[in-house]
Motif scaffolding. Sequence first.
Motif, PDB file in Angstrom:
ATOM      1  N   ARG A 167      24.192  68.290  20.866  1.00  0.00           N
ATOM      2  CA  ARG A 167      22.927  67.587  21.372  1.00  0.00           C
ATOM      3  C   ARG A 167      23.225  66.135  22.051  1.00  0.00           C
ATOM      4  O   ARG A 167      24.181  65.710  21.935  1.00  0.00           O
ATOM      5  CB  ARG A 167      22.181  67.169  20.054  1.00  0.00           C
ATOM      6  CG  ARG A 167      21.561  68.184  18.930  1.00  0.00           C
ATOM      7  CD  ARG A 167      20.872  67.670  18.041  1.00  0.00           C
ATOM      8  NE  ARG A 167      20.319  69.083  17.434  1.00  0.00           N
ATOM      9  CZ  ARG A 167      19.634  68.962  16.119  1.00  0.00           C
ATOM     10  NH1 ARG A 167      19.272  67.767  15.777  1.00  0.00           N
ATOM     11  NH2 ARG A 167      19.180  70.078  15.706  1.00  0.00           N
ATOM     12  N   ARG A 168      21.913  65.749  22.794  1.00  0.00           N
ATOM     13  CA  ARG A 168      22.292  64.524  23.536  1.00  0.00           C
ATOM     14  C   ARG A 168      21.580  63.655  22.836  1.00  0.00           C
ATOM     15  O   ARG A 168      20.555  63.045  23.059  1.00  0.00           O
ATOM     16  CB  ARG A 168      21.372  64.771  24.741  1.00  0.00           C
ATOM     17  CG  ARG A 168      21.741  63.624  25.735  1.00  0.00           C
ATOM     18  CD  ARG A 168      21.374  64.036  27.469  1.00  0.00           C
ATOM     19  NE  ARG A 168      21.472  65.415  27.543  1.00  0.00           N
ATOM     20  CZ  ARG A 168      21.808  66.023  28.538  1.00  0.00           C
ATOM     21  NH1 ARG A 168      22.323  65.319  29.643  1.00  0.00           N
ATOM     22  NH2 ARG A 168      21.992  67.427  28.611  1.00  0.00           N
ATOM     23  N   ASP A 169      22.121  63.187  21.750  1.00  0.00           N
ATOM     24  CA  ASP A 169      21.519  62.220  20.808  1.00  0.00           C
ATOM     25  C   ASP A 169      22.578  60.961  20.463  1.00  0.00           C
ATOM     26  O   ASP A 169      22.227  59.922  19.839  1.00  0.00           O
ATOM     27  CB  ASP A 169      21.300  63.017  19.456  1.00  0.00           C
ATOM     28  CG  ASP A 169      22.690  63.471  18.540  1.00  0.00           C
ATOM     29  OD1 ASP A 169      23.677  63.293  19.111  1.00  0.00           O
ATOM     30  OD2 ASP A 169      22.518  64.221  17.641  1.00  0.00           O
ATOM     31  N   GLY A 170      23.446  60.801  21.259  1.00  0.00           N
ATOM     32  CA  GLY A 170      24.496  59.745  21.262  1.00  0.00           C
ATOM     33  C   GLY A 170      25.513  59.729  20.005  1.00  0.00           C
ATOM     34  O   GLY A 170      26.045  58.709  19.755  1.00  0.00           O
ATOM     35  N   ARG A 171      25.589  60.876  19.217  1.00  0.00           N
ATOM     36  CA  ARG A 171      26.322  60.774  18.003  1.00  0.00           C
ATOM     37  C   ARG A 171      27.282  61.937  18.313  1.00  0.00           C
ATOM     38  O   ARG A 171      27.272  62.825  19.113  1.00  0.00           O
ATOM     39  CB  ARG A 171      25.603  61.321  16.969  1.00  0.00           C
ATOM     40  CG  ARG A 171      24.367  60.389  16.345  1.00  0.00           C
ATOM     41  CD  ARG A 171      23.417  60.872  15.454  1.00  0.00           C
ATOM     42  NE  ARG A 171      24.178  60.496  14.072  1.00  0.00           N
ATOM     43  CZ  ARG A 171      23.504  61.162  13.081  1.00  0.00           C
ATOM     44  NH1 ARG A 171      22.578  61.676  12.921  1.00  0.00           N
ATOM     45  NH2 ARG A 171      24.268  60.963  11.958  1.00  0.00           N
TER      46      ARG A 171
ATOM     47  N   LEU B 170      41.903  63.933  12.952  1.00  0.00           N
ATOM     48  CA  LEU B 170      40.517  64.148  13.573  1.00  0.00           C
ATOM     49  C   LEU B 170      40.367  65.175  14.534  1.00  0.00           C
ATOM     50  O   LEU B 170      41.394  65.013  15.499  1.00  0.00           O
ATOM     51  CB  LEU B 170      39.914  62.606  13.881  1.00  0.00           C
ATOM     52  CG  LEU B 170      39.676  61.791  12.574  1.00  0.00           C
ATOM     53  CD1 LEU B 170      39.257  60.537  13.262  1.00  0.00           C
ATOM     54  CD2 LEU B 170      38.642  62.467  11.885  1.00  0.00           C
ATOM     55  N   ALA B 171      39.485  65.596  14.848  1.00  0.00           N
ATOM     56  CA  ALA B 171      38.793  66.436  16.057  1.00  0.00           C
ATOM     57  C   ALA B 171      37.476  65.951  16.276  1.00  0.00           C
ATOM     58  O   ALA B 171      36.515  65.870  15.522  1.00  0.00           O
ATOM     59  CB  ALA B 171      38.928  67.924  15.835  1.00  0.00           C
ATOM     60  N   VAL B 172      37.284  65.065  17.557  1.00  0.00           N
ATOM     61  CA  VAL B 172      35.950  64.569  17.932  1.00  0.00           C
ATOM     62  C   VAL B 172      35.462  65.238  19.395  1.00  0.00           C
ATOM     63  O   VAL B 172      36.284  65.263  20.137  1.00  0.00           O
ATOM     64  CB  VAL B 172      36.194  63.081  18.103  1.00  0.00           C
ATOM     65  CG1 VAL B 172      34.723  62.673  18.387  1.00  0.00           C
ATOM     66  CG2 VAL B 172      36.597  62.534  16.753  1.00  0.00           C
ATOM     67  N   ALA B 173      34.398  65.755  19.152  1.00  0.00           N
ATOM     68  CA  ALA B 173      33.567  66.147  20.589  1.00  0.00           C
ATOM     69  C   ALA B 173      32.541  64.934  20.602  1.00  0.00           C
ATOM     70  O   ALA B 173      31.566  64.830  19.955  1.00  0.00           O
ATOM     71  CB  ALA B 173      32.961  67.518  20.375  1.00  0.00           C
ATOM     72  N   SER B 174      32.579  64.455  22.063  1.00  0.00           N
ATOM     73  CA  SER B 174      31.532  63.339  22.513  1.00  0.00           C
ATOM     74  C   SER B 174      30.902  63.765  23.518  1.00  0.00           C
ATOM     75  O   SER B 174      31.541  63.950  24.570  1.00  0.00           O
ATOM     76  CB  SER B 174      32.203  62.165  22.556  1.00  0.00           C
ATOM     77  OG  SER B 174      33.025  61.636  21.403  1.00  0.00           O
ATOM     78  N   GLY B 175      29.438  63.995  23.547  1.00  0.00           N
ATOM     79  CA  GLY B 175      28.593  64.303  24.717  1.00  0.00           C
ATOM     80  C   GLY B 175      28.409  65.552  24.392  1.00  0.00           C
ATOM     81  O   GLY B 175      29.074  66.488  24.217  1.00  0.00           O
ATOM     82  N   LYS B 176      27.078  66.006  24.863  1.00  0.00           N
ATOM     83  CA  LYS B 176      26.659  67.295  24.678  1.00  0.00           C
ATOM     84  C   LYS B 176      27.389  68.297  25.472  1.00  0.00           C
ATOM     85  O   LYS B 176      27.898  68.226  26.705  1.00  0.00           O
ATOM     86  CB  LYS B 176      24.869  67.453  25.417  1.00  0.00           C
ATOM     87  CG  LYS B 176      24.303  68.543  25.367  1.00  0.00           C
ATOM     88  CD  LYS B 176      22.641  68.438  25.647  1.00  0.00           C
ATOM     89  CE  LYS B 176      22.010  69.753  25.578  1.00  0.00           C
ATOM     90  NZ  LYS B 176      22.653  71.058  25.199  1.00  0.00           N
TER      91      LYS B 176
END
Length: 69
Positions: free
Chosen positions: A19-23, A39-45
């Motif tokens: 989602r494009r929700d800033g989270r 940790l594994a982080v995905a940032s951005g739609k």
Amino acid sequence: MLNCSGGKLKVYGWAEDTRRDGRDAVVEIWPGGGHHWRLAVASGKDERTNFDYAFLGTTTASVRLHLSR
């Protein structure tokens, strides 16, 4: 996914931001046996982050998927 074999625990998979929700989509891995968390982080739609960790000498882990605040 979790796989335990040959004296090590493997934790693998992916985090995907849908989602494009800033989270961010975040996967936290807390293995047993005194190992440090990962940790594994995905940032951005539509971003997808793969992860593949191995921990020697443990057979347990807590894995949690959540959204950043």
